[in-house]
Design a protein around this motif. Structure first.
Motif, PDB file in Angstrom:
ATOM      1  N   LEU A 121      72.343  10.768 -62.480  1.00 44.13           N
ATOM      2  CA  LEU A 121      73.094  11.627 -63.393  1.00 44.13           C
ATOM      3  C   LEU A 121      72.337  12.947 -63.646  1.00 44.13           C
ATOM      4  O   LEU A 121      72.959  14.013 -63.762  1.00 44.13           O
ATOM      5  N   ILE A 122      71.011  12.876 -63.699  1.00 46.60           N
ATOM      6  CA  ILE A 122      70.233  14.113 -63.893  1.00 46.60           C
ATOM      7  C   ILE A 122      70.454  15.048 -62.702  1.00 46.60           C
ATOM      8  O   ILE A 122      70.819  16.219 -62.862  1.00 46.60           O
ATOM      9  N   THR A 123      70.255  14.505 -61.497  1.00 46.61           N
ATOM     10  CA  THR A 123      70.381  15.361 -60.319  1.00 46.61           C
ATOM     11  C   THR A 123      71.846  15.770 -60.114  1.00 46.61           C
ATOM     12  O   THR A 123      72.122  16.872 -59.657  1.00 46.61           O
ATOM     13  N   GLY A 124      72.795  14.880 -60.500  1.00 43.64           N
ATOM     14  CA  GLY A 124      74.219  15.231 -60.430  1.00 43.64           C
ATOM     15  C   GLY A 124      74.518  16.384 -61.379  1.00 43.64           C
ATOM     16  O   GLY A 124      75.263  17.315 -61.038  1.00 43.64           O
ATOM     17  N   GLY A 125      73.933  16.340 -62.574  1.00 45.82           N
ATOM     18  CA  GLY A 125      74.118  17.424 -63.545  1.00 45.82           C
ATOM     19  C   GLY A 125      73.594  18.741 -62.988  1.00 45.82           C
ATOM     20  O   GLY A 125      74.171  19.816 -63.204  1.00 45.82           O
ATOM     21  N   GLN A 126      72.497  18.655 -62.227  1.00 52.40           N
ATOM     22  CA  GLN A 126      71.946  19.882 -61.634  1.00 52.40           C
ATOM     23  C   GLN A 126      72.887  20.436 -60.563  1.00 52.40           C
ATOM     24  O   GLN A 126      73.077  21.648 -60.461  1.00 52.40           O
ATOM     25  N   VAL A 127      73.508  19.534 -59.784  1.00 51.43           N
ATOM     26  CA  VAL A 127      74.473  20.004 -58.776  1.00 51.43           C
ATOM     27  C   VAL A 127      75.649  20.699 -59.470  1.00 51.43           C
ATOM     28  O   VAL A 127      76.069  21.789 -59.077  1.00 51.43           O
TER      29      VAL A 127
ATOM     30  N   ALA B  61      52.315  14.119 -61.523  1.00 50.10           N
ATOM     31  CA  ALA B  61      52.512  14.382 -60.093  1.00 50.10           C
ATOM     32  C   ALA B  61      53.942  14.838 -59.825  1.00 50.10           C
ATOM     33  O   ALA B  61      54.178  15.759 -59.041  1.00 50.10           O
ATOM     34  N   GLN B  62      54.912  14.202 -60.528  1.00 50.74           N
ATOM     35  CA  GLN B  62      56.323  14.578 -60.313  1.00 50.74           C
ATOM     36  C   GLN B  62      56.551  16.063 -60.591  1.00 50.74           C
ATOM     37  O   GLN B  62      57.333  16.723 -59.925  1.00 50.74           O
ATOM     38  N   GLN B  63      55.849  16.582 -61.593  1.00 49.38           N
ATOM     39  CA  GLN B  63      56.088  17.972 -61.966  1.00 49.38           C
ATOM     40  C   GLN B  63      55.143  18.952 -61.274  1.00 49.38           C
ATOM     41  O   GLN B  63      55.570  19.999 -60.795  1.00 49.38           O
TER      42      GLN B  63
ATOM     43  N   PHE C  58      58.235  20.952 -57.656  1.00 50.72           N
ATOM     44  CA  PHE C  58      59.668  20.876 -57.345  1.00 50.72           C
ATOM     45  C   PHE C  58      60.515  21.783 -58.240  1.00 50.72           C
ATOM     46  O   PHE C  58      61.427  22.463 -57.788  1.00 50.72           O
ATOM     47  N   ASN C  59      60.213  21.779 -59.543  1.00 57.91           N
ATOM     48  CA  ASN C  59      61.091  22.526 -60.443  1.00 57.91           C
ATOM     49  C   ASN C  59      60.972  24.039 -60.311  1.00 57.91           C
ATOM     50  O   ASN C  59      61.820  24.770 -60.831  1.00 57.91           O
ATOM     51  N   SER C  60      59.942  24.511 -59.601  1.00 52.62           N
ATOM     52  CA  SER C  60      59.915  25.953 -59.325  1.00 52.62           C
ATOM     53  C   SER C  60      61.165  26.294 -58.506  1.00 52.62           C
ATOM     54  O   SER C  60      61.748  27.371 -58.656  1.00 52.62           O
ATOM     55  N   LEU C  61      61.609  25.346 -57.669  1.00 47.87           N
ATOM     56  CA  LEU C  61      62.840  25.578 -56.895  1.00 47.87           C
ATOM     57  C   LEU C  61      64.060  25.450 -57.793  1.00 47.87           C
ATOM     58  O   LEU C  61      65.014  26.219 -57.710  1.00 47.87           O
ATOM     59  N   MET C  62      64.027  24.421 -58.667  1.00 45.97           N
ATOM     60  CA  MET C  62      65.174  24.207 -59.552  1.00 45.97           C
ATOM     61  C   MET C  62      65.407  25.458 -60.403  1.00 45.97           C
ATOM     62  O   MET C  62      66.528  25.884 -60.625  1.00 45.97           O
ATOM     63  N   TYR C  63      64.316  26.064 -60.880  1.00 43.94           N
ATOM     64  CA  TYR C  63      64.465  27.200 -61.775  1.00 43.94           C
ATOM     65  C   TYR C  63      64.575  28.536 -61.022  1.00 43.94           C
ATOM     66  O   TYR C  63      65.270  29.439 -61.471  1.00 43.94           O
TER      67      TYR C  63
ATOM     68  N   THR D  62      54.022  14.190 -70.962  1.00 41.21           N
ATOM     69  CA  THR D  62      53.232  14.654 -69.808  1.00 41.21           C
ATOM     70  C   THR D  62      54.152  15.331 -68.793  1.00 41.21           C
ATOM     71  O   THR D  62      53.811  16.367 -68.217  1.00 41.21           O
ATOM     72  N   ASN D  63      55.323  14.734 -68.612  1.00 40.04           N
ATOM     73  CA  ASN D  63      56.298  15.322 -67.695  1.00 40.04           C
ATOM     74  C   ASN D  63      56.617  16.757 -68.122  1.00 40.04           C
ATOM     75  O   ASN D  63      56.541  17.691 -67.331  1.00 40.04           O
ATOM     76  N   TRP D  64      56.935  16.924 -69.411  1.00 38.34           N
ATOM     77  CA  TRP D  64      57.359  18.262 -69.862  1.00 38.34           C
ATOM     78  C   TRP D  64      56.204  19.244 -69.960  1.00 38.34           C
ATOM     79  O   TRP D  64      56.375  20.442 -69.750  1.00 38.34           O
TER      80      TRP D  64
ATOM     81  N   SER E 298      53.672  19.323 -67.892  1.00 35.93           N
ATOM     82  CA  SER E 298      53.433  19.778 -66.527  1.00 35.93           C
ATOM     83  C   SER E 298      54.581  20.668 -66.050  1.00 35.93           C
ATOM     84  O   SER E 298      54.366  21.654 -65.338  1.00 35.93           O
ATOM     85  N   ASN E 299      55.789  20.320 -66.471  1.00 37.17           N
ATOM     86  CA  ASN E 299      56.954  21.133 -66.145  1.00 37.17           C
ATOM     87  C   ASN E 299      56.782  22.543 -66.719  1.00 37.17           C
ATOM     88  O   ASN E 299      57.042  23.554 -66.052  1.00 37.17           O
ATOM     89  N   PHE E 300      56.277  22.599 -67.954  1.00 37.99           N
ATOM     90  CA  PHE E 300      56.038  23.878 -68.625  1.00 37.99           C
ATOM     91  C   PHE E 300      55.042  24.719 -67.826  1.00 37.99           C
ATOM     92  O   PHE E 300      55.260  25.914 -67.586  1.00 37.99           O
TER      93      PHE E 300
HETATM   94  O1  LIG Z   1      63.688  13.162 -62.120  1.00 37.13           O
HETATM   95  C1  LIG Z   1      64.099  14.450 -62.367  1.00 37.13           C
HETATM   96  C2  LIG Z   1      64.784  15.014 -61.164  1.00 37.13           C
HETATM   97  O2  LIG Z   1      63.961  14.879 -60.070  1.00 37.13           O
HETATM   98  C3  LIG Z   1      65.166  16.437 -61.397  1.00 37.13           C
HETATM   99  O3  LIG Z   1      65.731  16.960 -60.246  1.00 37.13           O
HETATM  100  C4  LIG Z   1      64.001  17.306 -61.848  1.00 37.13           C
HETATM  101  O4  LIG Z   1      64.457  18.583 -62.144  1.00 37.13           O
HETATM  102  C5  LIG Z   1      63.346  16.712 -63.067  1.00 37.13           C
HETATM  103  O5  LIG Z   1      62.252  17.486 -63.470  1.00 37.13           O
HETATM  104  C6  LIG Z   1      62.912  15.303 -62.793  1.00 37.13           C
HETATM  105  O6  LIG Z   1      62.327  14.767 -63.948  1.00 37.13           O
END
Ligand SMILES: O[C@H]1[C@H](O)[C@@H](O)[C@H](O)[C@@H](O)[C@H]1O
Length: 541
Positions: free
Chosen positions: A182-188, A318-320, A324-329, A461-463, A465-467
């Motif tokens: 649902l998160i990635t669907g919301g991004q699409v 590691a996830q952040q 990856f989110n440099s591409l998302m943003y 930690t996720n946010w 690193s995302n920041f």
């Molecule tokens: O699991 C989610 C997903 O991978 C998203 O695409 C990403 O933007 C988020 O930061 C991540 O937490």
């Protein structure tokens, strides 16, 4: 609890059933009881997952809109084009406020209940969307993004917890992965909306404003969403807990016995916690709340719990930090610098790949295993990032600040931009398959009493690193060149791979009690692999 083949163990005390054991098909060995296995998931649990999952859709939409918003705002805010600083602040204020909200969410969710936190998050999502829609100043836009950040921070901590607590344990892994879908669907959806409105005058206002709709939708279904059985029992509302459990296990054989057993397990876990705290019987939750919270915090930093927290935080970092989110943003900015004719449409390939490969992970995650999926996919990310860095080094492109933000200069050769696009697609596919979703399985690492606190800290930690990524990506592209920026992300992936290999045991197929035991005296990596190997051998004989 779930065994290697998906058989249910009710409660946290059931041993792992072997996949080859015929009795495992229909019964649970729970020490003194043999219980029938819940055979299928009724519609009610799907309804709960998707209703709570609307928060994931909102999380995805609100993080996804930023790419197209930044490239279409033009001079609509403060009567001037956005500077690099404006863009970085608009982007990272969201993650910063998500970082602030997430650790408190765990505490508030214990006090107020899970539903009320979801309700507050919805209010913030809607308010943030409206503030962004009607502003004409950069700083109000930053405030709007910050409000959305508070909403995303709470939603990302509470939703996996809610789903994990209402899910019959044999379906927990799959149901949590639905949240990632649902998160990635919301991004699409955000990218599609961004593309549709990219040429309309003031179209970005629609793009951000539409984010209020799912919040209203969730608000409407919230009346039908029950509290989780665990919270209800903690609050002394056992009758309500029983009626929720009956609906969750409605399609199970021997439903009443299963419900009774789950209830008994939750009660004994809560009672044990009380004894640990002060040896007294449980009074109302309000009187105990402060003491409970500080006791849980202390417990979280001890022994196996500390190891669980280290693993959960390491995975989220590691996830952040893999970038990856440099591409998302900023993919809109990257692709317009690379002179793609429709940067927003090109960005859609990134979001689409992310969604599709999360779907692939949904199908394979339990079969391949969390640890293995990460150890296989991260090297692919490293190679793809290396290719991307190399392609950038062959281009005469600069992200130096100009009056209207960073722009690249076209080199005339289209081969390298397409090579960059291809390598980014491979990188995203590998990310979505592993790192994009495995860290959100964090709840399974913690025992019930520290689950919401542990999840809150891992989410923070996720946010955090995302920041860092949101704030540093554009300056890194500008000062270090794109080649070095992507090389740094490849290096971080390599460090993550080594850490995962060293300390992340294989969780697939393990029951909760086994996870606790596994981490009690060490990282338990070898032991987990030995057990998994044993289970496989049993399957093949
Ligand atoms: O699991 C989610 C997903 O991978 C998203 O695409 C990403 O933007 C988020 O930061 C991540 O937490």
């Amino acid at each position: 609890m779930i065994s290697g083949d998906g058989h249910e163990h009710v409660g946290s005390h059931a041993p792992l059933l072997s996949s080859g054991d015929p009795s495992a098909d229909s019964f649970l060995d729970n020490g003194d009881d043999i219980l029938p296995v819940p055979t299928s998931d009724g519609w009610f649990i799907w309804f709960l997952t998707f209703s709570a999952g609307i928060s994931g859709l909102l999380f995805g939409y609100d993080t996804g809109v930023i790419s197209s918003t930044l490239v279409t705002i033009g001079s609509d805010l403060s009567h001037r084009p956005l500077s690099t600083l404006d863009e970085s602040l608009i982007t990272s204020s969201t993650s910063f406020f998500a970082l602030i909200a997430s650790p408190f969410t765990g505490i508030l969710a214990d006090r107020w209940g899970r539903r009320r936190v979801i309700l507050v998050a919805d209010g913030l999502f809607a308010l943030g969307a409206l503030v962004q829609t009607f502003t004409s100043h950069v700083w109000i836009m930053i405030i709007g993004r910050s409000i959305v950040g508070l909403a995303i921070g709470s939603a990302s901590a509470i939703t996996p917890l809610y789903i994990a607590e209402v899910a019959p344990s044999h379906a927990r892994g799959r149901l949590v992965t639905i949240l990632s879908l649902l998160i990635t669907g919301g991004q699409v959806v955000a990218y599609v909306v961004g593309w549709l409105f990219s040429h309309a005058v003031g179209g970005w206002r629609w793009i951000v404003g539409l984010g209020a709709l799912p919040a209203f939708l969730q608000f409407a279904v919230l009346g039908f969403l029950p509290e989780t059985p665990r919270w209800l029992i903690q609050a002394g509302l056992d009758d309500q807990a029983v009626s929720v459990l009956k609906r969750i296990y409605q399609t199970s054989q021997g439903r009443d016995r299963v419900v009774h057993q789950v209830l008994r397990d939750i009660r004994s876990e809560i009672a044990q916690e009380r004894v640990d705290i002060d040896g007294t019987k449980p009074p109302g939750i309000s009187a105990q709340w402060m003491r409970d919270t500080s006791h849980r915090l202390k417990t979280l930093f001890r022994g196996g719990n500390r190891r669980a927290l280290t693993i959960a935080m390491m995975l989220q970092a590691a996830q952040q930090l893999c970038g990856f989110n440099s591409l998302m943003y900023f993919s809109g900015i990257i692709f317009s610098a690379l002179s793609f004719s429709s940067p927003t449409l090109t960005s859609l390939t990134i979001a689409g790949t992310n969604f599709l490969f999360t779907l692939v992970a949904f199908v394979y995650i339990d079969r391949i295993g969390r640890r293995r999926i990460l150890l296989y996919s991260i090297p692919v990310m490293i190679v793809a990032l290396g290719l991307c860095a190399l392609a950038f080094s062959s281009l005469d492109i600069s992200f130096s600040p100009e009056t209207d933000g960073p722009k690249g200069q076209e080199s005339g050769n289209r081969l390298y931009p397409f090579l960059i696009l291809l390598s980014l697609i491979i990188y995203v596919a590998a990310y979505a398959f592993g790192l994009g979703n495995v860290p959100w399985q964090q709840a399974e690492l913690f025992p019930l009493n520290v689950r919401s606190l542990g999840s809150g800290l891992a989410t923070a930690t996720n946010w955090g690193s995302n920041f860092i990524v949101g704030l540093t990506f554009l300056p890194m592209m500008e000062w270090m060149t794109p080649t070095w920026t992507f090389t740094v992300y490849a290096g971080i992936c390599a460090v993550g791979w080594v850490a995962i290999r060293a300390i992340y045991p294989e969780m697939s197929g393990l029951g909760l009690e086994e996870v606790k035991g596994l981490l009690a005296d060490g990282w338990g990596v070898k032991e987990s692999l030995r057990r998994r190997e044993g289970t496989r051998e049993e399957i093949s004989t």
